[in-house]
Motif scaffolding. Sequence first.
Motif, PDB file in Angstrom:
ATOM      1  N   LEU A 113       8.275  25.108   7.857  1.00  0.00           N
ATOM      2  CA  LEU A 113       6.891  25.064   7.359  1.00  0.00           C
ATOM      3  C   LEU A 113       6.184  23.781   7.784  1.00  0.00           C
ATOM      4  CD1 LEU A 113       7.454  26.268   3.675  1.00  0.00           C
ATOM      5  CD2 LEU A 113       6.699  27.639   5.617  1.00  0.00           C
ATOM      6  N   GLY A 114       6.918  22.949   8.533  1.00  0.00           N
ATOM      7  CA  GLY A 114       6.327  21.689   8.972  1.00  0.00           C
ATOM      8  C   GLY A 114       6.452  20.573   7.951  1.00  0.00           C
ATOM      9  N   ILE A 115       7.305  20.781   6.916  1.00  0.00           N
ATOM     10  CA  ILE A 115       7.481  19.743   5.894  1.00  0.00           C
ATOM     11  C   ILE A 115       8.819  19.058   6.129  1.00  0.00           C
ATOM     12  CG2 ILE A 115       7.631  19.272   3.425  1.00  0.00           C
ATOM     13  CD1 ILE A 115       6.069  21.922   3.016  1.00  0.00           C
ATOM     14  N   HIS A 116       8.777  17.794   6.477  1.00  0.00           N
ATOM     15  CA  HIS A 116      10.007  17.033   6.670  1.00  0.00           C
ATOM     16  C   HIS A 116      10.117  15.997   5.567  1.00  0.00           C
ATOM     17  CE1 HIS A 116      10.636  18.871  10.577  1.00  0.00           C
ATOM     18  NE2 HIS A 116       9.331  18.734  10.747  1.00  0.00           N
ATOM     19  N   LEU A 117      11.152  16.105   4.775  1.00  0.00           N
ATOM     20  CA  LEU A 117      11.259  15.206   3.628  1.00  0.00           C
ATOM     21  C   LEU A 117      12.324  14.143   3.797  1.00  0.00           C
ATOM     22  CD1 LEU A 117      10.693  17.664   0.632  1.00  0.00           C
ATOM     23  CD2 LEU A 117       9.118  16.004   1.605  1.00  0.00           C
ATOM     24  N   THR A 118      13.189  14.266   4.809  1.00  0.00           N
ATOM     25  CA  THR A 118      14.171  13.203   5.000  1.00  0.00           C
ATOM     26  C   THR A 118      13.581  12.158   5.938  1.00  0.00           C
ATOM     27  OG1 THR A 118      15.140  14.570   6.710  1.00  0.00           O
ATOM     28  CG2 THR A 118      16.249  14.558   4.580  1.00  0.00           C
ATOM     29  N   PHE A 119      13.760  10.896   5.551  1.00  0.00           N
ATOM     30  CA  PHE A 119      13.299   9.753   6.326  1.00  0.00           C
ATOM     31  C   PHE A 119      11.817   9.799   6.613  1.00  0.00           C
ATOM     32  CE2 PHE A 119      17.759  10.359   6.903  1.00  0.00           C
ATOM     33  CZ  PHE A 119      18.228   9.122   6.486  1.00  0.00           C
ATOM     34  N   THR A 120      11.075  10.364   5.643  1.00  0.00           N
ATOM     35  CA  THR A 120       9.619  10.280   5.712  1.00  0.00           C
ATOM     36  C   THR A 120       9.158   9.766   4.351  1.00  0.00           C
ATOM     37  OG1 THR A 120       9.334  12.505   4.846  1.00  0.00           O
ATOM     38  CG2 THR A 120       9.470  12.287   7.238  1.00  0.00           C
ATOM     39  N   TRP A 121       7.889   9.400   4.266  1.00  0.00           N
ATOM     40  CA  TRP A 121       7.409   8.892   2.971  1.00  0.00           C
ATOM     41  C   TRP A 121       7.417  10.005   1.935  1.00  0.00           C
ATOM     42  CZ3 TRP A 121       2.547   9.691   0.449  1.00  0.00           C
ATOM     43  CH2 TRP A 121       1.751  10.660   1.079  1.00  0.00           C
ATOM     44  N   LEU A 165       0.822  -1.209   0.000  1.00  0.00           N
ATOM     45  CA  LEU A 165       0.000   0.000   0.000  1.00  0.00           C
ATOM     46  C   LEU A 165       0.854   1.256   0.000  1.00  0.00           C
ATOM     47  CD1 LEU A 165      -2.921  -0.944   2.411  1.00  0.00           C
ATOM     48  CD2 LEU A 165      -2.974  -0.667  -0.082  1.00  0.00           C
ATOM     49  N   LEU A 166       1.918   1.205   0.801  1.00  0.00           N
ATOM     50  CA  LEU A 166       2.804   2.368   0.859  1.00  0.00           C
ATOM     51  C   LEU A 166       3.440   2.617  -0.504  1.00  0.00           C
ATOM     52  CD1 LEU A 166       4.113   4.532   2.633  1.00  0.00           C
ATOM     53  CD2 LEU A 166       5.987   2.938   3.013  1.00  0.00           C
ATOM     54  N   SER A 167       3.888   1.525  -1.127  1.00  0.00           N
ATOM     55  CA  SER A 167       4.507   1.648  -2.445  1.00  0.00           C
ATOM     56  C   SER A 167       3.530   2.219  -3.455  1.00  0.00           C
ATOM     57  CB  SER A 167       4.978   0.271  -2.936  1.00  0.00           C
ATOM     58  OG  SER A 167       6.341   0.131  -2.683  1.00  0.00           O
ATOM     59  N   LEU A 187      16.192   4.555  -0.398  1.00  0.00           N
ATOM     60  CA  LEU A 187      16.801   4.031   0.826  1.00  0.00           C
ATOM     61  C   LEU A 187      17.650   5.113   1.484  1.00  0.00           C
ATOM     62  CD1 LEU A 187      17.168   1.527   2.611  1.00  0.00           C
ATOM     63  CD2 LEU A 187      19.215   0.986   1.293  1.00  0.00           C
ATOM     64  N   MET A 188      18.352   5.886   0.646  1.00  0.00           N
ATOM     65  CA  MET A 188      19.237   6.895   1.226  1.00  0.00           C
ATOM     66  C   MET A 188      18.463   8.081   1.800  1.00  0.00           C
ATOM     67  SD  MET A 188      22.495   6.935  -1.311  1.00  0.00           S
ATOM     68  CE  MET A 188      23.445   8.059  -0.310  1.00  0.00           C
ATOM     69  N   ILE A 189      17.412   8.505   1.121  1.00  0.00           N
ATOM     70  CA  ILE A 189      16.727   9.714   1.561  1.00  0.00           C
ATOM     71  C   ILE A 189      15.626   9.389   2.572  1.00  0.00           C
ATOM     72  CG2 ILE A 189      15.191   9.689  -0.471  1.00  0.00           C
ATOM     73  CD1 ILE A 189      16.333  12.876   1.178  1.00  0.00           C
ATOM     74  N   ALA A 190      15.037   8.189   2.457  1.00  0.00           N
ATOM     75  CA  ALA A 190      13.885   7.887   3.309  1.00  0.00           C
ATOM     76  C   ALA A 190      14.164   6.776   4.316  1.00  0.00           C
ATOM     77  CB  ALA A 190      12.687   7.510   2.440  1.00  0.00           C
ATOM     78  N   GLY A 191      15.286   6.070   4.148  1.00  0.00           N
ATOM     79  CA  GLY A 191      15.605   5.021   5.099  1.00  0.00           C
ATOM     80  C   GLY A 191      14.697   3.810   4.971  1.00  0.00           C
ATOM     81  N   ASN A 192      14.700   2.995   6.011  1.00  0.00           N
ATOM     82  CA  ASN A 192      13.990   1.719   5.982  1.00  0.00           C
ATOM     83  C   ASN A 192      13.175   1.623   7.247  1.00  0.00           C
ATOM     84  OD1 ASN A 192      13.255  -0.975   6.002  1.00  0.00           O
ATOM     85  ND2 ASN A 192      15.322  -1.740   6.385  1.00  0.00           N
ATOM     86  N   ILE A 193      12.092   2.385   7.328  1.00  0.00           N
ATOM     87  CA  ILE A 193      11.270   2.391   8.540  1.00  0.00           C
ATOM     88  C   ILE A 193       9.946   1.709   8.222  1.00  0.00           C
ATOM     89  CG2 ILE A 193      10.243   3.812  10.347  1.00  0.00           C
ATOM     90  CD1 ILE A 193      12.172   6.062   9.491  1.00  0.00           C
ATOM     91  N   PRO A 194       9.700   0.535   8.825  1.00  0.00           N
ATOM     92  CA  PRO A 194       8.479  -0.202   8.494  1.00  0.00           C
ATOM     93  C   PRO A 194       7.248   0.663   8.737  1.00  0.00           C
ATOM     94  CG  PRO A 194       9.927  -1.522   9.857  1.00  0.00           C
ATOM     95  CD  PRO A 194      10.512  -0.147   9.831  1.00  0.00           C
ATOM     96  N   GLY A 195       6.302   0.608   7.805  1.00  0.00           N
ATOM     97  CA  GLY A 195       5.045   1.332   7.954  1.00  0.00           C
ATOM     98  C   GLY A 195       5.150   2.789   7.552  1.00  0.00           C
ATOM     99  N   GLN A 196       6.356   3.328   7.474  1.00  0.00           N
ATOM    100  CA  GLN A 196       6.472   4.739   7.110  1.00  0.00           C
ATOM    101  C   GLN A 196       7.241   4.951   5.822  1.00  0.00           C
ATOM    102  OE1 GLN A 196       7.210   7.510  10.497  1.00  0.00           O
ATOM    103  NE2 GLN A 196       7.318   5.589  11.621  1.00  0.00           N
ATOM    104  N   THR A 197       8.406   4.342   5.716  1.00  0.00           N
ATOM    105  CA  THR A 197       9.177   4.522   4.483  1.00  0.00           C
ATOM    106  C   THR A 197       9.567   3.189   3.862  1.00  0.00           C
ATOM    107  OG1 THR A 197      11.335   4.560   5.549  1.00  0.00           O
ATOM    108  CG2 THR A 197      10.157   6.650   5.417  1.00  0.00           C
TER     109      THR A 197
END
Lengths: 218, 256, 356
Positions: free
Chosen positions: A77-85, A6-8, A161-171
Motif C-alpha cells: 500500500l506504499g506504507i513503510h513503517l520500519t526505519f521511517t518516522w 522538530l522531528l521529535s 531505536l529498534m524499529i526506526a533506527g538512527n537516521i539523521p533528519g528522518q528517524t
Amino acid sequence: MTIPLLLSLRVAALSALLAAIGGITLASLLAHKQGLFWHLIDGIINLPLVLPPTVLGYYLLITLSQRSPLGSWLGSLGIHLTFTWGGAVVAASIVALPLVTQSARAAIESVPSELLDVARTLGRAPLAIFLTITLPLAWRGVLAGIVLAFARALGEFGATLMIAGNIPGQTQTLPIAIYDAVQAGESARANQLSLLLTSAAIVLLVSIRMLTNRISRT
Amino acid sequence: MNLRLSYFSLMICIALILAACQPAPESPGLTVAAAASLNNAFNEIGSVFTAQTGIPVAFSYAATGTLAEQIRNGAPFDIFAAADTARIHELAMQGFITSESQVVFAYGEVSLVIDPERGLNIQSFSDLGHIPIDRFTIANPKIAPYGSAAQAILENARLWTQLEEQLIFGESVRQSLQYIESGEIPAGILPNSLLQNSMLTIIPIDDTRYEPVAHEAGILAASPNTSQAERFIQFLYSPQGQAILAQHGLTPISTP
Amino acid sequence: MKPHKLAVTINLMIENFHLQANFQAQDEIIAIFGPSGAGKSTTLRAIAGLITPQQGIIRLGQRTLFDAQKNINLPPQKRNLGYVPQNYALFPHLSIAENIAYGLLPHLRHARHQRTRELLELMQLADFAQRRPGELSGGQQQRVALARALAPNPAMLLMDEPLAALEESLRQKLRAELRTIPQRFNVPILLVTHNLSEANSLASQLVILDQGKMCQAGPKDEIMQRPTSPATARIVGMNNILPMRNLDIKTLQWGTYNLEVIPAPPTGQRNAAPLVGIRPEAIRLLKADSGQANTLPARILDDEDFGPEHRLSVRVPGQKPDLEIRISTPKLARLGLQPGDEAFIQIDPTSIHTFP
C-alpha cells in the motif's frame, strides 16, 4: 539541533493524537468493567509500561518488517513503517497508549453513574451520552493523560531505536540524537539536547500537575 | 475557570494537530549507513562531498552488524559503508545490495588505548598481560568487525581467557571509546580512525598480530538515488576522498 | 383520563441482595414505601431499565417493558419513563435550559426550544435558564430535575426519595407542588420513600416492601387500616399488636378485659386466638372512666415529645404488651397527665384490626 527537536515534536504530537483516539476509546470500553476478559485486555494495554523497550521494539520489528505478512501488505500500500518516522510514531503511540487509557479511564469512572442513568432514561444514544456527558465531565483527566502521553512519546527511545533506527533528519528524534551524540563523544551537543528535552519534560509535567490539581479541587 | 481550561485544552489540541500535520520528513539526499569506526572520517567526507556536489548526505552510524540487520528489515538507506566485507557479500547474495556496486575503499588498523589518568604502566602491547587491569573494553565481536579483530588479537596473544572476566563490550566502537573517554574503563582496543585527535595514550599494535579490517561499501538495491549514490562511492576512492580517509587514520587502498 | 396500569413482577439478585416484588397499581401517585434496605430504589431502577431482573415481567398499560421469558428488555432509552434520582443528578456542566432540553430531539430545534421555554415557565425557572445547577437552591434543583424528566412527555415519572435531600421547611411546599404534577402534566408518578408521612400525604396507592420482599400493595387507607400481616402493620405504623382470644361474634378478650369490635371480623377470618393491630392514634387517653365501651385503666410509663404531638407508652394493669398512644400536644396539656399518673384509655371499636 532543531531538526531532531522538530522531528521529535512531530512524532510525539502524532503519537499523542493516535494514543488519545485509541486510549479514549479503550477507556470508555473498559470503564466499570470487571471480569477476567477485561482484566486481560487491560493487562495487554499496560504491557508497554512493564516490558523492556527491546521486547516491544522486537515485536514491532517482526510484525512490521517487510518480511512479515503485515509489513509486506502495508508495503504494497506504499506504507513503510520500519526505519521511517512512521515507525517511530507507531512505537511512541504504543508506549503512550496505556498512559492515556489509565488516566482517561479513571476520569471516566469518576463521572457519577446517576448522570449517565438519567441521560439514558432521557432517550439519548450511548455515543451521544458519552460525547455530551461523560467526555465533558472527564475532560481534565483525559487531557492530562494526553499531555502525559505526549511527554512520554517525546522521551521514547528504546523501541524507537529498534524499529526506526538512527537516521539523521528522518528517524533521529531528540533522545536518539542524544544517544548518537554521546556515542560520538560530542558532549557539548549531548548536553544541549539533554537540557532541551529536560526543559520540555518539566513544562509538560507542570501542566499535567495544574490540570490534575483542578480535578481534585472540583 | 472552565473557560480558561477550555482555551488551554483547545490550544493543546491545535498545537498537537499542527505539529502532527507538518510535512513528513523527506530524505535529505543521500542516507548512508556507516560503520561506527567511520564516524569522524565520514563526517568530513560528507561536508566536502556536499560542498562539491550540492547533494546533502545524512549518516547513520552503528556497528556494522546492527546496520546489516536494519537493512534486512527494510531500512531506507542508499549506501552501506561497512567495516567488513563478509556482511556486504551476504547482503548482496540476499539481494539487498547490488553486486556491481561493491567496493573496498579503505583498511583500518587498531591500537591499544589507555586512559593516561589511571597511571597504568603499560608501554607496549606485550605489557598487557603483566599489569592488572580492572576493566577492559572492546566493541561487541558479534556485531562489530573491530570487536572481532580485537578478540582475535587477544586470543592470539593468549590474553583472552585472562581478560575475559574484565571485558566490557561496547555496542559499537564508538561506545567503547566513550567508556574510556568518560573515565569509566581504563583501557581497550579501538580503531585508529576514531583516535586522531584523542587525548588518550595510544599504543600501536603490530600488524602481524591481526588482519587489518577491510571497509567495503555497496549501494542498496532499494535505493531510489542510485546515480547520486554512485557519485558518493566514486568520491570515496577519488584521490581527495582517499586523502581525507588517510587523515583520519585509515589506510587508503591506493597505498596498500 | 385514567393513568396507565403498572404491573410489576420481578425477581432480581444483585450481589447478596435478593429482591422479589410483585404488584399492580394504577393511580396518579403511587408510593413504594418501606424501611431502608427494602429494595425500593432497586425496584424503581428495574422499572426504569437501569438494572435487569433475572426473571419477571414489567408492563405499563399495553406496553411490555420487560419480559424475561419472551426475551423482551427495552433499554432505558426506549421505555419513555422520566427518572428523577434522589440527588437529582443534574448535569453540572450544562445550563438549566440545556439540562431541560437534554431529552428532546436535538434535530428538531424549534420544537426543542419551544418545549424548553414552556417548561421553564411552568416550573418558574425562566430567570435561571442560563445558570448552572450548582448556583440553584435545593428546591429549584428539584424543579429542574422534574422539568428535565417531564420534557419528553414520559408515560410515567419515577422519583427516588423526592424530598429526602431537602430541608424540612421546603418539604411541605414541595409536597403540595408534587401533588399537582399528575394533573398539570398528565403523567402518573411512581415514587420511592422511606418516610411514612410523606407516603401518606402524597400517594393514594402504596406498595410496601421490606428486606427485598413484597409485603402488600393497594389503596393507602386499606393498607394503613387493614395490613395483612403484623410485619406490614409495624412498617405502616400500626404499632400495637396484641394477642386476643375470641369470645363471641363481636367481642374479643385481651387477658381479663373484653373489647368490642365494630364491625365484627368476617367469619371466614375467625380463629380462636387472633392477633389484632391498633394504630396509636386510635387509642384515646382519659382522665376518668367515661363508661364508654373498651375503656381500660392504664398507667403512663413514658412520654416522648414530638412537637405537635406526643407519643405515650402506657401499661394496662396485668396486660402485655405495653401500648403506644399518639395524642396531640394541646390535648395532653388539657389532661395534665404525666409519666407515673394513673389514667384510662379508650380503644375505638372500629379501629381494632384483626389480622387474617
